[in-house]
Design a protein around this motif. Structure first.
Motif, PDB file in Angstrom:
ATOM      1  N   PHE A  36      -3.095 -12.133   2.594  1.00  0.00           N
ATOM      2  CA  PHE A  36      -1.872 -11.687   3.255  1.00  0.00           C
ATOM      3  C   PHE A  36      -1.060 -12.872   3.778  1.00  0.00           C
ATOM      4  O   PHE A  36       0.166 -12.871   3.709  1.00  0.00           O
ATOM      5  N   SER A  37      -1.744 -13.890   4.302  1.00  0.00           N
ATOM      6  CA  SER A  37      -1.041 -15.077   4.788  1.00  0.00           C
ATOM      7  C   SER A  37      -0.336 -15.799   3.648  1.00  0.00           C
ATOM      8  O   SER A  37       0.796 -16.266   3.789  1.00  0.00           O
ATOM      9  N   PHE A  41       5.812  -7.930   3.501  1.00  0.00           N
ATOM     10  CA  PHE A  41       4.468  -7.391   3.698  1.00  0.00           C
ATOM     11  C   PHE A  41       4.436  -6.298   4.757  1.00  0.00           C
ATOM     12  O   PHE A  41       4.989  -6.457   5.848  1.00  0.00           O
ATOM     13  N   SER A  56       5.385 -10.138   9.341  1.00  0.00           N
ATOM     14  CA  SER A  56       4.519  -9.068   8.859  1.00  0.00           C
ATOM     15  C   SER A  56       4.703  -7.826   9.704  1.00  0.00           C
ATOM     16  O   SER A  56       5.176  -7.887  10.832  1.00  0.00           O
ATOM     17  N   SER A  92      -9.042 -10.953   2.887  1.00  0.00           N
ATOM     18  CA  SER A  92      -7.726 -10.334   3.063  1.00  0.00           C
ATOM     19  C   SER A  92      -6.777 -11.155   3.926  1.00  0.00           C
ATOM     20  O   SER A  92      -5.600 -11.294   3.592  1.00  0.00           O
ATOM     21  N   LEU A 124      -1.754 -14.045  11.430  1.00  0.00           N
ATOM     22  CA  LEU A 124      -1.354 -12.888  10.623  1.00  0.00           C
ATOM     23  C   LEU A 124      -0.935 -11.727  11.521  1.00  0.00           C
ATOM     24  O   LEU A 124       0.103 -11.102  11.307  1.00  0.00           O
ATOM     25  N   SER A 130       0.752 -14.409   1.006  1.00  0.00           N
ATOM     26  CA  SER A 130       1.904 -13.577   0.646  1.00  0.00           C
ATOM     27  C   SER A 130       3.093 -13.888   1.542  1.00  0.00           C
ATOM     28  O   SER A 130       4.232 -14.031   1.071  1.00  0.00           O
ATOM     29  N   GLY A 174       1.308  -3.761   6.318  1.00  0.00           N
ATOM     30  CA  GLY A 174      -0.114  -3.456   6.245  1.00  0.00           C
ATOM     31  C   GLY A 174      -0.502  -2.324   7.170  1.00  0.00           C
ATOM     32  O   GLY A 174       0.039  -2.203   8.277  1.00  0.00           O
ATOM     33  N   SER A 194      -0.105  -2.584   1.871  1.00  0.00           N
ATOM     34  CA  SER A 194      -1.561  -2.545   1.759  1.00  0.00           C
ATOM     35  C   SER A 194      -2.173  -1.659   2.839  1.00  0.00           C
ATOM     36  O   SER A 194      -1.780  -1.721   4.005  1.00  0.00           O
ATOM     37  N   THR A 245      -3.253  -0.676  -2.525  1.00  0.00           N
ATOM     38  CA  THR A 245      -2.296  -1.771  -2.595  1.00  0.00           C
ATOM     39  C   THR A 245      -1.156  -1.353  -3.507  1.00  0.00           C
ATOM     40  O   THR A 245      -1.393  -0.889  -4.627  1.00  0.00           O
TER      41      THR A 245
END
Length: 244
Positions: free
Chosen positions: A115-116, A125, A175, A111, A169, A118, A127, A102, A190
């Motif tokens: 994301f969390s 992930f 992540s 968001s 996050l 995910s 980002g 992303s 995305t």
């Protein structure tokens, strides 16, 4: 057909062998490039307003010339009254995937939760956020008093949980966050193993409510290349929130 085939034979684009006609080597090259042109024109014609009204400079030229690889695309137009709601198509595209990449020029308020969620589902992930978006996030989860001063205990508890969500996050070892400093950038992007979304500003630098969505194999490869283009030009953010 025969007169036309004879012309192609004269031009060396078709060869004949015992009554069997086939493309010559150069004929194959030309038809392959012709298909590439037709695919590109089809992409443009299918969503002409999107391509003609948006700023395409965030797409590097080598990918813009291959835009025909996107195949069939849809344009999601979000109701402005729901501008802070993540479109259902995006949620579904993320939650059904095993990988999420992303890019965000401005951080959507939902968001962090997306994301969390995910990460909790074991989705890989990565980002990329802009430096200004990172600064906003850091201010959001700073230990000082909230910009929203309220005696409402429910709202205060919600704000506290929101800050913790952002902290977790950014500090999660599962992540991978990077920071992009360039001036030319998409509004958002995305890429998952199921779908690709792209949002661009219009030619006057204004935010629009239209998002391009594609899900074919070619589109996923194209989208991943676009993401990697920006990843290679970004700095890594350590779990502690500092640059590496």
């Amino acid at each position: 057909m025969i007169p036309q085939i004879r012309k192609l034979i004269d031009w060396g684009l078709v060869v004949e062998d015992d009554g069997v006609y086939a493309l010559s080597g150069m004929g194959t090259v030309i038809t392959t490039n012709a298909q590439f042109l037709l695919d590109t024109l089809l992409i443009y014609e299918e969503n002409r307003d999107f391509w003609s009204e948006h700023d395409l400079s965030p797409i590097p030229f080598h990918l813009l010339t291959r835009v025909g690889e996107l195949g069939h695309c849809e344009i999601l137009e979000q109701d402005l009254s729901h501008v802070f709601r993540i479109p259902e198509e995006v949620l579904q595209g993320v939650m059904d995937s095993s990988r999420l990449m992303s890019f965000r020029s401005a951080f959507h308020p939902f968001s962090p939760f997306l994301f969390s969620e995910s990460l909790e589902r074991g989705i890989e992930f990565t980002g990329i956020i802009t430096a200004s978006a990172l600064e906003t996030l850091r201010n959001e989860c700073s230990p000082g008093p909230s910009l929203l001063n309220t005696n409402n205990s429910v709202l205060n508890r919600t704000l506290t949980e929101y800050k913790e969500e952002i902290k977790n996050l950014l500090n999660s070892e599962d992540s991978s966050f990077l920071v992009y400093d360039g001036n030319i950038k998409p509004m958002s992007m995305t890429v998952t193993d199921k779908v690709f979304f792209l949002s661009l500003l219009d030619k006057k630098g204004r935010l629009t409510n239209r998002v391009l969505m594609a899900s074919g194999p070619g589109a996923l490869r194209w989208g991943e290349e676009l993401f990697m283009y920006y990843k290679e030009r970004s700095r890594k953010l350590s779990p502690s929130g500092t640059f590496l």
